[in-house]
Design a protein around this motif. Structure first.
Motif, PDB file in Angstrom:
ATOM      1  N   LEU A  21       0.843  -1.193   0.000  1.00 30.07           N
ATOM      2  CA  LEU A  21       0.000   0.000   0.000  1.00 30.07           C
ATOM      3  C   LEU A  21       0.880   1.245   0.000  1.00 30.07           C
ATOM      4  O   LEU A  21       2.000   1.238   0.531  1.00 30.07           O
ATOM      5  N   THR A  22       0.387   2.303  -0.574  1.00 28.45           N
ATOM      6  CA  THR A  22       1.072   3.590  -0.426  1.00 28.45           C
ATOM      7  C   THR A  22       0.822   4.118   0.981  1.00 28.45           C
ATOM      8  O   THR A  22      -0.059   3.640   1.705  1.00 28.45           O
ATOM      9  N   ASP A  23       1.587   5.141   1.390  1.00 23.25           N
ATOM     10  CA  ASP A  23       1.369   5.746   2.706  1.00 23.25           C
ATOM     11  C   ASP A  23      -0.068   6.250   2.841  1.00 23.25           C
ATOM     12  O   ASP A  23      -0.702   6.097   3.892  1.00 23.25           O
ATOM     13  N   THR A  24      -0.577   6.843   1.781  1.00 17.16           N
ATOM     14  CA  THR A  24      -1.938   7.396   1.828  1.00 17.16           C
ATOM     15  C   THR A  24      -2.969   6.284   1.950  1.00 17.16           C
ATOM     16  O   THR A  24      -3.924   6.378   2.738  1.00 17.16           O
ATOM     17  N   GLN A  25      -2.811   5.211   1.175  1.00 15.29           N
ATOM     18  CA  GLN A  25      -3.743   4.089   1.287  1.00 15.29           C
ATOM     19  C   GLN A  25      -3.722   3.486   2.694  1.00 15.29           C
ATOM     20  O   GLN A  25      -4.768   3.131   3.237  1.00 15.29           O
ATOM     21  N   HIS A  26      -2.538   3.377   3.249  1.00 14.08           N
ATOM     22  CA  HIS A  26      -2.411   2.842   4.603  1.00 14.08           C
ATOM     23  C   HIS A  26      -3.186   3.709   5.590  1.00 14.08           C
ATOM     24  O   HIS A  26      -3.927   3.211   6.450  1.00 14.08           O
ATOM     25  N   ALA A  27      -3.022   5.038   5.464  1.00  8.74           N
ATOM     26  CA  ALA A  27      -3.729   5.958   6.359  1.00  8.74           C
ATOM     27  C   ALA A  27      -5.238   5.858   6.173  1.00  8.74           C
ATOM     28  O   ALA A  27      -6.001   5.874   7.149  1.00  8.74           O
ATOM     29  N   TYR A  28      -5.676   5.756   4.924  1.00 11.49           N
ATOM     30  CA  TYR A  28      -7.116   5.635   4.660  1.00 11.49           C
ATOM     31  C   TYR A  28      -7.682   4.345   5.269  1.00 11.49           C
ATOM     32  O   TYR A  28      -8.800   4.326   5.786  1.00 11.49           O
ATOM     33  N   THR A 308       0.386  18.494   1.567  1.00 13.28           N
ATOM     34  CA  THR A 308       1.384  19.399   2.125  1.00 13.28           C
ATOM     35  C   THR A 308       0.761  20.140   3.302  1.00 13.28           C
ATOM     36  O   THR A 308      -0.419  20.493   3.268  1.00 13.28           O
ATOM     37  N   LEU A 309       1.543  20.378   4.339  1.00 12.82           N
ATOM     38  CA  LEU A 309       1.088  21.160   5.490  1.00 12.82           C
ATOM     39  C   LEU A 309       1.499  22.608   5.258  1.00 12.82           C
ATOM     40  O   LEU A 309       2.665  22.974   5.410  1.00 12.82           O
ATOM     41  N   LEU A 310       0.537  23.423   4.862  1.00  6.10           N
ATOM     42  CA  LEU A 310       0.816  24.812   4.472  1.00  6.10           C
ATOM     43  C   LEU A 310       0.680  25.741   5.674  1.00  6.10           C
ATOM     44  O   LEU A 310      -0.408  25.885   6.247  1.00  6.10           O
ATOM     45  N   GLU A 311       1.766  26.381   6.037  1.00 11.76           N
ATOM     46  CA  GLU A 311       1.730  27.356   7.125  1.00 11.76           C
ATOM     47  C   GLU A 311       1.189  28.690   6.617  1.00 11.76           C
ATOM     48  O   GLU A 311       1.653  29.225   5.610  1.00 11.76           O
ATOM     49  N   VAL A 312       0.203  29.224   7.320  1.00 12.99           N
ATOM     50  CA  VAL A 312      -0.370  30.534   7.028  1.00 12.99           C
ATOM     51  C   VAL A 312      -0.084  31.442   8.220  1.00 12.99           C
ATOM     52  O   VAL A 312      -0.408  31.087   9.356  1.00 12.99           O
ATOM     53  N   VAL A 340       8.715  13.665   0.379  1.00 16.41           N
ATOM     54  CA  VAL A 340       8.296  12.948   1.579  1.00 16.41           C
ATOM     55  C   VAL A 340       6.776  13.035   1.635  1.00 16.41           C
ATOM     56  O   VAL A 340       6.202  14.117   1.496  1.00 16.41           O
ATOM     57  N   SER A 341       6.103  11.923   1.864  1.00 19.46           N
ATOM     58  CA  SER A 341       4.646  11.929   1.834  1.00 19.46           C
ATOM     59  C   SER A 341       4.075  12.709   3.012  1.00 19.46           C
ATOM     60  O   SER A 341       4.680  12.801   4.084  1.00 19.46           O
ATOM     61  N   GLY A 342       2.880  13.266   2.792  1.00 20.40           N
ATOM     62  CA  GLY A 342       2.206  13.993   3.853  1.00 20.40           C
ATOM     63  C   GLY A 342       1.889  13.119   5.050  1.00 20.40           C
ATOM     64  O   GLY A 342       1.912  13.573   6.199  1.00 20.40           O
ATOM     65  N   VAL A 343       1.588  11.847   4.815  1.00 27.66           N
ATOM     66  CA  VAL A 343       1.293  10.932   5.916  1.00 27.66           C
ATOM     67  C   VAL A 343       2.502  10.795   6.828  1.00 27.66           C
ATOM     68  O   VAL A 343       2.388  10.812   8.064  1.00 27.66           O
ATOM     69  N   ARG A 344       3.691  10.655   6.241  1.00 19.79           N
ATOM     70  CA  ARG A 344       4.906  10.549   7.057  1.00 19.79           C
ATOM     71  C   ARG A 344       5.148  11.835   7.843  1.00 19.79           C
ATOM     72  O   ARG A 344       5.588  11.802   8.998  1.00 19.79           O
ATOM     73  N   LEU A 345       4.849  12.987   7.210  1.00 16.96           N
ATOM     74  CA  LEU A 345       5.002  14.262   7.917  1.00 16.96           C
ATOM     75  C   LEU A 345       4.059  14.330   9.113  1.00 16.96           C
ATOM     76  O   LEU A 345       4.444  14.783  10.196  1.00 16.96           O
ATOM     77  N   LEU A 346       2.826  13.880   8.917  1.00 16.16           N
ATOM     78  CA  LEU A 346       1.851  13.945   9.994  1.00 16.16           C
ATOM     79  C   LEU A 346       2.238  13.005  11.140  1.00 16.16           C
ATOM     80  O   LEU A 346       2.068  13.341  12.321  1.00 16.16           O
ATOM     81  N   LEU A 360      -4.939  15.971  13.722  1.00 19.93           N
ATOM     82  CA  LEU A 360      -4.013  17.098  13.845  1.00 19.93           C
ATOM     83  C   LEU A 360      -4.227  18.164  12.778  1.00 19.93           C
ATOM     84  O   LEU A 360      -4.039  19.348  13.044  1.00 19.93           O
ATOM     85  N   MET A 361      -4.594  17.773  11.588  1.00 20.07           N
ATOM     86  CA  MET A 361      -4.758  18.722  10.494  1.00 20.07           C
ATOM     87  C   MET A 361      -6.090  18.474   9.796  1.00 20.07           C
ATOM     88  O   MET A 361      -6.140  17.984   8.664  1.00 20.07           O
ATOM     89  N   PRO A 362      -7.200  18.814  10.451  1.00 19.13           N
ATOM     90  CA  PRO A 362      -8.520  18.431   9.935  1.00 19.13           C
ATOM     91  C   PRO A 362      -9.165  19.433   8.998  1.00 19.13           C
ATOM     92  O   PRO A 362     -10.318  19.254   8.618  1.00 19.13           O
ATOM     93  N   VAL A 363      -8.451  20.499   8.637  1.00 16.62           N
ATOM     94  CA  VAL A 363      -9.006  21.520   7.735  1.00 16.62           C
ATOM     95  C   VAL A 363      -8.266  21.436   6.404  1.00 16.62           C
ATOM     96  O   VAL A 363      -7.050  21.647   6.344  1.00 16.62           O
ATOM     97  N   VAL A 364      -9.007  21.138   5.341  1.00 20.95           N
ATOM     98  CA  VAL A 364      -8.405  20.755   4.060  1.00 20.95           C
ATOM     99  C   VAL A 364      -8.953  21.637   2.939  1.00 20.95           C
ATOM    100  O   VAL A 364     -10.145  21.939   2.899  1.00 20.95           O
TER     101      VAL A 364
END
Length: 681
Positions: A21-28, A308-312, A340-346, A360-364
C-alpha cells in the motif's frame, strides 16, 4: 545516492502479484477503524448525475473501463497491508431501479434512500468492487446515475481520467484507446525506490527542520469534541461562480501575481482567520503527486495523492494581495520538497508535538484547477452533475475547488455536528462573498481588513450559539462592572503603554467629555482612525461613554477610501494618533483629537450622563460593496453584549503567554471594547 527520480519499468509478468500500500492508502485504511479521532470513515466520494442515458451502452462502457484499468479490479489484504489486481472479475454489478411508473413522491423517496445508502458507505476493502453504481430509470430515456467510489483505489485526478475514458467508450463503443504499458502496481514499486535518492533526503531534512515550529490547524469554534463523534457524517454545500465573473477574478489574481489556486488558498485563509482564534495556522493541502516516473504516469488510474502542510501567518497588517503572495510563495517552496509523503510528515508531527490519535490537520482545501482528465464533460454533456459529497477520516472541513466549462465550482464538505449551529453555512457564505468582492472591487486587494463577515446577520447567526434573552444593558456597562471590581488590575497591555481599569476609566471619560462638548450623540458615528495600540481602547470607550457608536477605520487604506467612508457615515468627529494626523489627506473639514497627545488632563474623569439605549448602535464597520463603494454594517449594544456573554460562556480560549488564563480571547486586534471587560472571577 542518486539525485535522479527512479525509473518505472513495466513488469507484465508480475502484474497480478501482491504489492504494498502507499502511505496514503495505509492511512485511509486505518481511518476506517475507531482507533483515531473522527475515524470509522471511508475516504470516499459520491456523485449523482442525471440526463438522457442508454443504459446497456453505459453498462458496456463500464465493463471496458474495468478491463482497461487494473486498479478497478484491486482488492486489499487488510491483515498483510497489501493489495493485488484480480486477473478476472464478474460483470460489473450495476443496480437498476425502474421508477418510470412511480409518482413524484416515490421517486424522490427512492432517490434519497439510495443517496443515504451510498453517500457514506464503507465497503469491505478485501472484496471487489471498491465502487458502486446504481441507476434510477426515471423515464424511458432519462436516468439518475448514482456513483460511489472508495479513495483507496482512486484519487480525484484518477476520477477525472475515469470519466474521460468512460465518455469515450460510451460515445463510441468501438473506439481504440492507446494501450497502457505501465500499471499502478509498477508505479507504486518504482516510487518505493524514491527514498534512496538525494531528492528524498533533502525533502526530509527540510521538513525535519520545519515540523517543530509549525502552528496547529485553525482553532475554529466547536460545539462538540470531535473525539466524542463515533460516526462522522459530512454535510455538503456547493456554489458556482459563473464563467464571466471567474474570468475577471482570475485576471485580477494574475495582475497580483497569483495563480487561481494561490488565490483560492488565500481567500480560504482569510475566512479561516476571521472565525479561528488566531491568524497563524496550518491548512492541509492535498496534491495529486504524480511524479514523472514513466511517460504514461499521468494516464494511469490509482491513489497517488499526498498532501502538504501549508503554514499561514496572517498576523501582520499587510494587504490582502501581500498576504496572498506570501501564502503562494510558501506553498511553492514547500512543493519543492514534496518527495516525503504527507502521511509521514503527519506521523512525525504527532511524534514531535504529541497527539498521535488526534485529528491534527482536519481543515483541508483541495484545488484541482488545471487538472484535466478530458476535454469534454461526462458523456459529452449528456449527464448533468446533480449532487456530490465526500468524506475523509480525521478531517472535519474539506473544501474542494474545481474549474470546468469556464466556471468555478466550490464544494464545502463538513462534519457539521463538530461546530456551533450555522457556523459552516456562515463560513461557506463568507468564502463565496469574499470571492465576489475580490472580483468586483479592485480596491479590496489592497485592503488590510476585508471585513469578510463582520456585522452581517448571517455571520452573527453562525457563531451566536443558542437563543438568549436580550441583556438590556450597554457595552460599556460590562467594563464599568470590571472597573468597580478590580480598579488596580491591568486592563490594557500594549508596546507603548499599559493601563489599569481605573486609568482606562479616567482616560476614556476625558475623551467622552471632549466628544460630548462637540455634539456627539446616539447613532451618529465617531471615527477612530488608529494603528493598533492602547489609544484604540481608550478611544472606543470614550466614544461609547459620549453616547455615540464608534467607527473603526484602518489607517493603511488609501486616503480617498478613508474620505469616502467618513463622508458616507456623515462623521464630523475623528479620534486618531498624532503620527497619523500629521499631514493626513482625509481630515479636512473634521474635528480631530489625537488621543496620545491632546487629551486635556483637566477634563472630568467622571462619566457624563448616559444618552443611548440598548437598541442604539454600538459600532459601525464599513466594508466594500459589490460596486466598490463602501457599505456600513451596524451592530447594536444588545447584540454586542450578547456576543460577549456567549464568548465568555464558551469553552476556554488558548492562553496568552505572560497573562492569566482569564485574559484569553479570540481578538484579532480590531477595536473591540468588550475585550477589556473579559475577565471573570
Amino acid at each position: 545516492m542518486s539525485n535522479d527520480l527512479p525509473v518505472l519499468v513495466p513488469n507484465q509478468d508480475e502484474r497480478f502479484d501482491p504489492f504494498p500500500l502507499t502511505d496514503t492508502q495505509h492511512a485511509y485504511l486505518l481511518g476506517r477503524t475507531d482507533l483515531f479521532e473522527l475515524g470509522n470513515v471511508s475516504t470516499h466520494a459520491y456523485y449523482e448525475f442525471e440526463g438522457e442515458l442508454d443504459i446497456p451502452r453505459f453498462v458496456a462502457a463500464w465493463q471496458r473501463l474495468v478491463e482497461r484499468h487494473d486498479v478497478l479490479r484491486v482488492v486489499i489484504d487488510v491483515e498483510r497491508l497489501e493489495q493485488r489486481v484480480l486477473p478476472e472479475v464478474p460483470p460489473v454489478p450495476i443496480e437498476v431501479v425502474d421508477l418510470r411508473k412511480a409518482d413524484e413522491d416515490t421517486v424522490r423517496r427512492r432517490v434519497e434512500e439510495i443517496r443515504a445508502r451510498l453517500s457514506h458507505e464503507v465497503v469491505p476493502a478485501d472484496r471487489w468492487p471498491l465502487f458502486t453504481i446504481a441507476l434510477c430509470r426515471l423515464t424511458d430515456t432519462r436516468v439518475r446515475a448514482h456513483i460511489s467510489f472508495d479513495a483507496l483505489i482512486l484519487d480525484y485526478l484518477s476520477w477525472k481520467l475515469l470519466l474521460a475514458d468512460l465518455s469515450r467508450y460510451y460515445l463510441d463503443p468501438a473506439v481504440p484507446l492507446p494501450e497502457l504499458e505501465a500499471t499502478f502496481r509498477d508505479y507504486v514499486l518504482a516510487e518505493t525506490r524514491l527514498r534512496d535518492t538525494e531528492l528524498y533526503q533533502q525533502s526530509e531534512d527540510y521538513w525535519v527542520r520545519r515540523l517543530p515550529t509549525l502552528p496547529p490547524a485553525p482553532q475554529l469554534p466547536r460545539a462538540q469534541d470531535p473525539a466524542t463523534i463515533t460516526h462522522p457524517r459530512f454535510v455538503g454545500r456547493r456554489v458556482r461562480l459563473e464563467a464571466s465573473r471567474w474570468s475577471r477574478l482570475k485576471a485580477r489574481a494574475a495582475k497580483a501575481g497569483l495563480t487561481p489556486t494561490g488565490l483560492a488558498l488565500a481567500a480560504f485563509a482569510e475566512v479561516l482567520g476571521v472565525f479561528s482564534r488566531g491568524s497563524h495556522f496550518c491548512i492541509n493541502v492535498p496534491r495529486m503527486n504524480r511524479l514523472p516516473l514513466h511517460p504514461q504516469a499521468d494516464r494511469i488510474l490509482g491513489e497517488f495523492a499526498s498532501f502538504t502542510l501549508l503554514e499561514v501567518d496572517n498576523r501582520g497588517r499587510d494587504s490582502f494581495a501581500e498576504r496572498a503572495r506570501r501564502i503562494q510563495r510558501q506553498i511553492w517552496h514547500d512543493l519543492t520538497h514534496q518527495y516525503v509523503s504527507g502521511v509521514r510528515l503527519l506521523r512525525e508531527l504527532a511524534r514531535v508535538q504529541g497527539g498521535a490519535d488526534r485529528a491534527l490537520m482536519p481543515v483541508v482545501l483541495t484545488s484541482t484547477i488545471g487538472l484535466r482528465g478530458g476535454d469534454k464533460p461526462l458523456l459529452g454533456g449528456q449527464l448533468e452533475e446533480i449532487y456530490t459529497i465526500s468524506q475523509t477520516p480525521q478531517v472535519f472541513l474539506d473544501v474542494q475547488i474545481d474549474e470546468h466549462d469556464g466556471a468555478l465550482f466550490v464544494n464545502w464538505d463538513a462534519v457539521d455536528e463538530v461546530f456551533p449551529p450555522g457556523l459552516m453555512d456562515t463560513m461557506f457564505e463568507a468564502f463565496h462573498t469574499l470571492l465576489q468582492l475580490l472580483e468586483a472591487d479592485e480596491d479590496s486587494w489592497s485592503a488590510v481588513d476585508l471585513g469578510t463577515t463582520s456585522g452581517t446577520p448571517t455571520a452573527r447567526a453562525g457563531v451566536s450559539g443558542p437563543d438568549q434573552p436580550l441583556p438590556g444593558i450597554l457595552v460599556q456597562d460590562l467594563f464599568l462592572d470590571q472597573a468597580r471590581r478590580r480598579p488596580a488590575d491591568t486592563a490594557v497591555i500594549s508596546s507603548g503603554r499599559s493601563l489599569s481599569y481605573a486609568e482606562l476609566h479616567a482616560e476614556a471619560h476625558r475623551v467622552a467629555h471632549w466628544l460630548r462638548a462637540r455634539g456627539a450623540q446616539p447613532n451618529h458615528p465617531v471615527a477612530i482612525v488608529m494603528d493598533k495600540g492602547w489609544e484604540q481602547i481608550v478611544a472606543a470607550y470614550g466614544v461609547l461613554f459620549a453616547g455615540a457608536p464608534y467607527l473603526p477605520i484602518d489607517p493603511t487604506q488609501p486616503a480617498p477610501r478613508i474620505r469616502r467612508i467618513l463622508e458616507r457615515a456623515g462623521t464630523a468627529l475623528v479620534l486618531t494618533q498624532s503620527a497619523l494626523a500629521a499631514g493626513s489627506e482625509w481630515s479636512h473639514g473634521r474635528q480631530l483629537l489625537c488621543v496620545d497627545t491632546e487629551v486635556d488632563s483637566t477634563l472630568s474623569s467622571d462619566p457624563p450622563p448616559v444618552l443611548q439605549q440598548p437598541d442604539d448602535l454600538a459600532y459601525v464597520l464599513f466594508t466594500s460593496g459589490s460596486t466598490g463603494e463602501p457599505k456600513g454594517a451596524m451592530l447594536k449594544h444588545d447584540g454586542m453584549v450578547n456576543a460577549s456573554n456567549w464568548v465568555r460562556s464558551s469553552p476556554p480560549w488558548p492562553s496568552i503567554p505572560g497573562l492569566p488564563p482569564q485574559w484569553s480571547c479570540p481578538s484579532r486586534g480590531r477595536t473591540a471594547p468588550a475585550i477589556a471587560a473579559w475577565p471573570d472571577t
